[in-house]
Design a protein around this motif. Sequence first.
Motif, PDB file in Angstrom:
ATOM      1  N   UNK A  37      -8.701  38.586 -29.849  1.00  0.00           N
ATOM      2  CA  UNK A  37      -9.849  38.397 -31.143  1.00  0.00           C
ATOM      3  C   UNK A  37      -9.131  38.111 -32.461  1.00  0.00           C
ATOM      4  N   UNK A  38      -7.899  38.894 -32.305  1.00  0.00           N
ATOM      5  CA  UNK A  38      -7.205  38.963 -33.692  1.00  0.00           C
ATOM      6  C   UNK A  38      -5.833  38.176 -33.743  1.00  0.00           C
ATOM      7  N   UNK A  39      -5.607  37.299 -32.535  1.00  0.00           N
ATOM      8  CA  UNK A  39      -4.308  36.520 -32.433  1.00  0.00           C
ATOM      9  C   UNK A  39      -3.282  37.205 -33.050  1.00  0.00           C
ATOM     10  N   UNK A  40      -2.768  38.281 -32.638  1.00  0.00           N
ATOM     11  CA  UNK A  40      -1.505  38.979 -33.162  1.00  0.00           C
ATOM     12  C   UNK A  40      -0.907  39.448 -31.598  1.00  0.00           C
ATOM     13  N   UNK A  41       0.353  39.789 -31.751  1.00  0.00           N
ATOM     14  CA  UNK A  41       1.019  40.264 -30.471  1.00  0.00           C
ATOM     15  C   UNK A  41       0.450  41.822 -30.062  1.00  0.00           C
ATOM     16  N   UNK A  42       0.529  41.818 -28.840  1.00  0.00           N
ATOM     17  CA  UNK A  42       0.153  43.096 -27.938  1.00  0.00           C
ATOM     18  C   UNK A  42       0.838  44.346 -28.602  1.00  0.00           C
ATOM     19  N   UNK A  46      -1.297  47.585 -30.373  1.00  0.00           N
ATOM     20  CA  UNK A  46      -1.095  48.842 -29.922  1.00  0.00           C
ATOM     21  C   UNK A  46      -0.554  49.796 -31.124  1.00  0.00           C
ATOM     22  N   UNK A  47       0.398  49.128 -31.843  1.00  0.00           N
ATOM     23  CA  UNK A  47       0.589  50.088 -32.930  1.00  0.00           C
ATOM     24  C   UNK A  47      -0.420  50.299 -34.039  1.00  0.00           C
ATOM     25  N   UNK A  48      -1.268  49.505 -34.271  1.00  0.00           N
ATOM     26  CA  UNK A  48      -2.514  49.498 -34.920  1.00  0.00           C
ATOM     27  C   UNK A  48      -3.329  50.705 -34.537  1.00  0.00           C
ATOM     28  N   UNK A  49      -3.585  50.631 -33.147  1.00  0.00           N
ATOM     29  CA  UNK A  49      -4.395  51.586 -32.682  1.00  0.00           C
ATOM     30  C   UNK A  49      -3.775  52.787 -32.717  1.00  0.00           C
TER      31      UNK A  49
END
Length: 116
Positions: A37-42, A46-49
């Motif tokens: 959905x965000x079109x950013x790397x996994x 994970x870091x944001x979460x």
Amino acid sequence: MKSFIKIMKALSDPNRVKILKILQHKSDMCVCELKSLLHIAQPTVSNHLKILEEAGLVEYRKEGLWVNYSLVNGSANPYATGILRELRTWLEDQPELSDALKKAPFVSREQICRKT
């Protein structure tokens, strides 16, 4: 005051705010669904979460191979409760969120993982 500052720092990144808004529309999402959905790397998702979890805004639950993320109920941190309650009405009409919010209820980890 530390918990308040931690929440404010967590909310200082647009992608973290987007994650919270997406989780308001569909709880229990895995990293791969948020990534699509965000079109950013996994690793970035994970870091944001991790930052959101440390701030007391999201929690995770393991279910077999999946790690499901959802918003906290807010009982542990009154600042999280207030921010998440207010965030429900904020930013709903933002163009940079609208596409992800429309797609969120329909994103499927099974379909995403089948593609790769």
